[in-house]
Enzyme design. Sequence first.
Site, PDB file in Angstrom:
ATOM      1  N   GLY A   8       0.807  -1.213   0.000  1.00 21.83           N
ATOM      2  CA  GLY A   8       0.000   0.000   0.000  1.00 21.83           C
ATOM      3  C   GLY A   8       0.838   1.261   0.000  1.00 21.83           C
ATOM      4  O   GLY A   8       0.533   2.223   0.709  1.00 21.83           O
ATOM      5  N   SER A   9       1.898   1.273  -0.814  1.00 23.17           N
ATOM      6  CA  SER A   9       2.859   2.386  -0.748  1.00 23.17           C
ATOM      7  C   SER A   9       2.814   3.297  -1.960  1.00 23.17           C
ATOM      8  O   SER A   9       3.768   4.035  -2.225  1.00 23.17           O
ATOM      9  CB  SER A   9       4.278   1.844  -0.566  1.00 23.17           C
ATOM     10  OG  SER A   9       4.569   0.817  -1.485  1.00 23.17           O
ATOM     11  N   ARG A  11       0.733   5.736  -2.163  1.00 26.26           N
ATOM     12  CA  ARG A  11       0.316   7.045  -1.664  1.00 26.26           C
ATOM     13  C   ARG A  11       0.208   6.990  -0.141  1.00 26.26           C
ATOM     14  O   ARG A  11       0.359   5.943   0.476  1.00 26.26           O
ATOM     15  CB  ARG A  11      -1.025   7.456  -2.272  1.00 26.26           C
ATOM     16  CG  ARG A  11      -2.156   6.491  -1.943  1.00 26.26           C
ATOM     17  CD  ARG A  11      -3.463   6.911  -2.562  1.00 26.26           C
ATOM     18  NE  ARG A  11      -4.535   5.978  -2.222  1.00 26.26           N
ATOM     19  CZ  ARG A  11      -5.814   6.179  -2.522  1.00 26.26           C
ATOM     20  NH1 ARG A  11      -6.182   7.290  -3.161  1.00 26.26           N
ATOM     21  NH2 ARG A  11      -6.723   5.288  -2.172  1.00 26.26           N
ATOM     22  N   ASN A  78       1.351  -2.266   5.428  1.00 30.89           N
ATOM     23  CA  ASN A  78       0.638  -1.000   5.521  1.00 30.89           C
ATOM     24  C   ASN A  78      -0.694  -1.022   4.778  1.00 30.89           C
ATOM     25  O   ASN A  78      -1.606  -0.271   5.123  1.00 30.89           O
ATOM     26  CB  ASN A  78       1.506   0.123   4.948  1.00 30.89           C
ATOM     27  CG  ASN A  78       0.728   1.406   4.770  1.00 30.89           C
ATOM     28  OD1 ASN A  78       0.430   2.117   5.735  1.00 30.89           O
ATOM     29  ND2 ASN A  78       0.346   1.713   3.537  1.00 30.89           N
ATOM     30  N   SER A 139      -3.876   0.906  13.856  1.00 31.67           N
ATOM     31  CA  SER A 139      -4.626   2.157  13.944  1.00 31.67           C
ATOM     32  C   SER A 139      -5.100   2.345  15.371  1.00 31.67           C
ATOM     33  O   SER A 139      -5.323   1.371  16.101  1.00 31.67           O
ATOM     34  CB  SER A 139      -5.838   2.123  13.011  1.00 31.67           C
ATOM     35  OG  SER A 139      -6.695   3.235  13.246  1.00 31.67           O
ATOM     36  N   TYR A 152     -13.944  -1.548  10.157  1.00 35.39           N
ATOM     37  CA  TYR A 152     -12.555  -1.072  10.187  1.00 35.39           C
ATOM     38  C   TYR A 152     -11.968  -1.249  11.584  1.00 35.39           C
ATOM     39  O   TYR A 152     -10.840  -1.725  11.741  1.00 35.39           O
ATOM     40  CB  TYR A 152     -12.497   0.392   9.760  1.00 35.39           C
ATOM     41  CG  TYR A 152     -11.091   0.944   9.659  1.00 35.39           C
ATOM     42  CD1 TYR A 152     -10.304   0.678   8.546  1.00 35.39           C
ATOM     43  CD2 TYR A 152     -10.563   1.739  10.675  1.00 35.39           C
ATOM     44  CE1 TYR A 152      -9.009   1.184   8.450  1.00 35.39           C
ATOM     45  CE2 TYR A 152      -9.276   2.241  10.587  1.00 35.39           C
ATOM     46  CZ  TYR A 152      -8.509   1.972   9.476  1.00 35.39           C
ATOM     47  OH  TYR A 152      -7.218   2.476   9.390  1.00 35.39           O
ATOM     48  N   LYS A 156      -8.712  -3.646  12.639  1.00 33.16           N
ATOM     49  CA  LYS A 156      -7.479  -3.143  13.244  1.00 33.16           C
ATOM     50  C   LYS A 156      -7.247  -3.721  14.638  1.00 33.16           C
ATOM     51  O   LYS A 156      -6.101  -3.898  15.061  1.00 33.16           O
ATOM     52  CB  LYS A 156      -7.503  -1.610  13.273  1.00 33.16           C
ATOM     53  CG  LYS A 156      -7.374  -0.977  11.897  1.00 33.16           C
ATOM     54  CD  LYS A 156      -6.101  -1.396  11.190  1.00 33.16           C
ATOM     55  CE  LYS A 156      -5.916  -0.695   9.852  1.00 33.16           C
ATOM     56  NZ  LYS A 156      -4.640  -1.050   9.187  1.00 33.16           N
ATOM     57  N   ILE A 185      -4.190  11.065  10.796  1.00 32.82           N
ATOM     58  CA  ILE A 185      -3.125  11.380   9.853  1.00 32.82           C
ATOM     59  C   ILE A 185      -3.731  12.048   8.620  1.00 32.82           C
ATOM     60  O   ILE A 185      -4.793  11.639   8.128  1.00 32.82           O
ATOM     61  CB  ILE A 185      -2.369  10.100   9.431  1.00 32.82           C
ATOM     62  CG1 ILE A 185      -1.921   9.310  10.666  1.00 32.82           C
ATOM     63  CG2 ILE A 185      -1.170  10.475   8.558  1.00 32.82           C
ATOM     64  CD1 ILE A 185      -0.959  10.040  11.582  1.00 32.82           C
TER      65      ILE A 185
END
Length: 248
Positions: A8-9, A11, A78, A139, A152, A156, A185
């Site tokens: 997941g890199s 963005r 990620n 998270s 979600y 997590k 974030i």
Amino acid sequence: MKVAFVTGSSRGIGRGIADLLREKGWTVVYSGARQERPESLPEDRDYFPCDISRAEDRQAALQYIIHRHGRIDLLVNNAGVAPLERRDILEMTEESFDRVLGINLKGTLFMCQLFAREMIAERRAGLPDWQPRIVNIGSMSAYTSSTSRGEYCVSKAGVGMVTKLFADRLAGEGIPVFEIRPGIIDTDMTKVVHEKYQRLIEGGLLPVKRFGTPQDVAKMVLACAEGLLDYSAGQVLDADGGFALQRL
């Protein structure tokens, strides 16, 4: 040169992590779920697509890394998704639950399993300068209720246990495993609720009164990757501006 794979890199947080590792001398394989290379990713970045919810994609990514680079020193899990639509927990659908947990939880667990097996094999083969590590990006939603995105939160929370399990199992193999829990974030994922979070931050929600940045998370990953925290294997690092503090 040590090799890192950051899922997941393309963005956001993952991009920040991958860019910082690369800046510090790591060979980094960038990744995203889409087959096509993201336009925003420079041509000199090594990119391999991987939908971590799919076993064949996970295996293909590992094979690519080993074929191209001959080793894997760092796995950063990620990749993750939010619900496509925020719904009250009473209205959450099974389809949304399956999608979110299939990526965030199942994908992360089996990425850990697959890459840990390879790391153990590399140790037994006598790979020089061998000190691999795994970092899972969780998270603050692991312990914070958000009733409009319950799937979600559940995913997590599960990542927290995945980290504990692999940290326990892999410590004896010399593979430290860590979890980093970002808070609020400033990324695409938080854009839809940016104004809400901004009001909360200004109202005193965080001791550090600002949004976090991908770079804030990336610095924590770097500390794990460089071996500064190896005796703290299995620990959770909160990148949350102090949100986890209990205050009066």
